[in-house]
Design an enzyme around this catalytic site. Structure first.
Site, short mmCIF file in Angstrom:
data_model
loop_
_atom_site.label_atom_id
_atom_site.label_comp_id
_atom_site.label_asym_id
_atom_site.label_seq_id
_atom_site.Cartn_x
_atom_site.Cartn_y
_atom_site.Cartn_z
N SER A 123 0.82 -1.22 0.00
CA SER A 123 0.00 0.00 0.00
C SER A 123 0.85 1.27 0.00
O SER A 123 1.92 1.32 0.61
CB SER A 123 -0.87 -0.01 1.25
OG SER A 123 -1.38 1.27 1.53
N GLU A 125 0.22 3.65 1.72
CA GLU A 125 0.30 4.10 3.12
C GLU A 125 1.68 3.83 3.71
O GLU A 125 2.04 4.40 4.74
CB GLU A 125 -0.78 3.41 3.96
CG GLU A 125 -2.15 4.02 3.83
CD GLU A 125 -2.23 5.44 4.36
OE1 GLU A 125 -2.01 5.65 5.55
OE2 GLU A 125 -2.49 6.35 3.56
N TYR A 147 -1.62 0.66 10.70
CA TYR A 147 -1.90 -0.01 9.42
C TYR A 147 -0.68 0.07 8.50
O TYR A 147 -0.23 -0.93 7.93
CB TYR A 147 -3.12 0.63 8.74
CG TYR A 147 -3.34 0.17 7.32
CD1 TYR A 147 -4.03 -1.00 7.06
CD2 TYR A 147 -2.83 0.90 6.24
CE1 TYR A 147 -4.22 -1.45 5.75
CE2 TYR A 147 -3.01 0.46 4.93
CZ TYR A 147 -3.71 -0.71 4.71
OH TYR A 147 -3.87 -1.14 3.41
O1 F7E Z 1 -8.96 8.30 3.58
C1 F7E Z 1 -9.27 11.83 4.68
C2 F7E Z 1 -8.39 10.92 5.51
O2 F7E Z 1 -10.08 6.29 4.54
C3 F7E Z 1 -8.41 9.12 2.60
C4 F7E Z 1 -7.23 2.23 2.18
O3 F7E Z 1 -7.71 1.49 1.08
O4 F7E Z 1 -5.98 3.64 0.73
C5 F7E Z 1 -6.94 3.66 1.76
O5 F7E Z 1 -6.47 4.37 2.89
C6 F7E Z 1 -8.12 10.52 3.16
C7 F7E Z 1 -7.34 10.53 4.49
O6 F7E Z 1 -8.32 6.03 2.71
C8 F7E Z 1 -12.60 11.67 6.11
O7 F7E Z 1 -7.88 11.61 6.66
C9 F7E Z 1 -11.20 13.21 5.51
O8 F7E Z 1 -6.36 11.51 4.43
O9 F7E Z 1 -10.52 6.89 2.11
P1 F7E Z 1 -9.56 6.84 3.25
P2 F7E Z 1 -6.78 5.91 3.18
O10 F7E Z 1 -6.65 6.11 4.64
O11 F7E Z 1 -5.97 6.78 2.29
C10 F7E Z 1 -4.72 3.04 1.07
C11 F7E Z 1 -3.88 2.99 -0.18
C12 F7E Z 1 -4.86 1.73 1.75
O12 F7E Z 1 -3.99 0.86 1.64
C13 F7E Z 1 -5.98 1.57 2.72
O13 F7E Z 1 -6.27 0.20 2.96
O14 F7E Z 1 -9.35 11.16 3.42
N1 F7E Z 1 -10.62 12.02 5.23
N2 F7E Z 1 -12.42 13.03 6.05
C14 F7E Z 1 -11.46 11.03 5.60
N3 F7E Z 1 -11.36 9.69 5.52
C15 F7E Z 1 -12.39 8.95 5.96
N4 F7E Z 1 -12.32 7.60 5.88
N5 F7E Z 1 -13.53 9.53 6.49
C16 F7E Z 1 -13.68 10.89 6.59
O15 F7E Z 1 -14.69 11.39 7.05
#
Ligand code: F7E
Length: 319
Positions: A123, A125, A147
């Protein structure tokens, strides 16, 4: 007939990859955890074509049995505790499944079917607090969540098993990839589902965290093709899979609300509960190696991806 064994088959990527492999004539085996409620919505339409094996990434004996029962040519390890935000309240569980689970799967392959080709879902990440931009295969890792740290272990143990035991083990460093099958907690789907619910009069407000975070978002259907391509090469290797473009969460919000004829400023509320203890501010991948060596290219643009998701969710609520 080629045989593939997959973990994470009920997830977004598992469902697209299963479709792709079935289309190519594979026999597909899916490892499925015992849960009190069934969660097979993503693969409902193909469930009769898949052979399910009961198992869990944290139970090595179950993985050995699954490999014995399927004798796969290819193994795709897509299973994980994949929601970054939940890795703070559940760090040990995340490390066990997302990190040690990879080692368990590699061990099962090494002991039972060492000729199988192995794909690890690494990932972006892992890049976390990025050391260079854009990020490529050689960019040092600096994870910012339990993670991310677990994924770094999974990545290096995959490389180590390739080098120690000569396994055909590949690691795909995938940047964010989305679709109408994305889980509802992830920000793209949370926004497109929220837009549809607002449009349908089911809610007024959408509570989000950090709107300034930047991600390189692509379409999951495009990305599973890169996974398969990695296992068809002469030599095993690691690849960044990304679009090479980055957007803020705010951009995503603007496009999604505008597509439904709504003004985002009237509905979006910033809420502290969705801010993370440590944030990954900017991700932007360089997919040149995948383009050159795999002949892979993303087909769906960010705008079209978000519109596809909004339309799917509007329909879901009868809009
Ligand atoms: O967040 C911001 C949050 O939860 C993206 C997984 O598939 O991709 C994914 O991880 C961004 C972050 O994905 C909210 O802070 C703002 O900066 O959609 P996400 P992620 O954390 O990038 C990677 C490649 C993986 O490997 C993981 O398994 O959006 N954000 N407001 C928010 N995020 C969430 N979830 N909810 C909010 O309300």
């Amino acid at each position: 007939m080629k045989k593939a064994l997959m973990t994470g088959i009920t997830g977004q990527d598992g469902s697209y990859l299963a479709e792709l492999l079935l289309d190519k004539g594979y026999k597909v085996y899916g490892l499925k955890r015992r849960t009190s409620t069934e969660n097979i919505e993503n693969i409902m339409h193909i469930k009769n074509e898949i052979e399910f094996l009961s198992g869990d990434l944290s139970d090595l004996s179950s993985l050995i049995q699954a490999v014995r029962a399927s004798r796969p040519d290819e193994v795709y390890n897509l299973g994980a505790q994949s929601f970054v935000a939940d890795s703070w309240p559940q760090p040990v569980y995340t490390a066990e499944v997302t990190g040690l689970g990879v080692l368990n799967m590699l061990e099962a392959v090494r002991q039972e079917q060492p000729g199988a080709r192995f794909y690890q879902a690494s990932s972006s990440e892992m890049f976390g607090k990025v050391a260079e931009t854009p990020q490529r295969e050689t960019t040092p890792f600096y994870p910012r969540s339990p993670y991310g740290a677990a994924k770094v272990f999974g990545h290096w143990i995959t490389v180590n098993y390739r080098e120690s035991y000569d396994l055909f083990a590949c690691s795909g460093i995938l940047f964010n990839h989305e679709s109408p099958r994305r889980g509802i907690q992830f920000v793209t789907r949370k926004v497109t589902d929220g837009v549809a619910r607002i449009k349908a009069g089911l809610q007024k407000e959408l509570r989000l965290g950090n709107l300034e975070a930047k991600r390189d978002w692509g379409f999951a259907g495009d990305y599973v093709e890169a996974m398969w391509l990695m296992l068809q090469q002469k030599m095993p290797d690691d690849y960044v899979v990304a679009t090479g473009k980055t957007h803020t969460v705010k951009n995503l919000v603007e496009i999604a609300f505008a597509h439904a004829g709504l003004k985002w400023e009237d509905h979006v509320v910033q809420a502290a509960e969705f801010m993370r203890p440590a944030e990954v501010d900017l991700l932007l991948g360089n997919p040149q190696k995948a383009k050159k060596k795999l002949g892979w290219e993303p087909k769906v643009s960010f705008e079209d991806l978000i519109k596809m998701m909004v339309e799917h969710d509007l329909k879901k609520y009868g809009q």
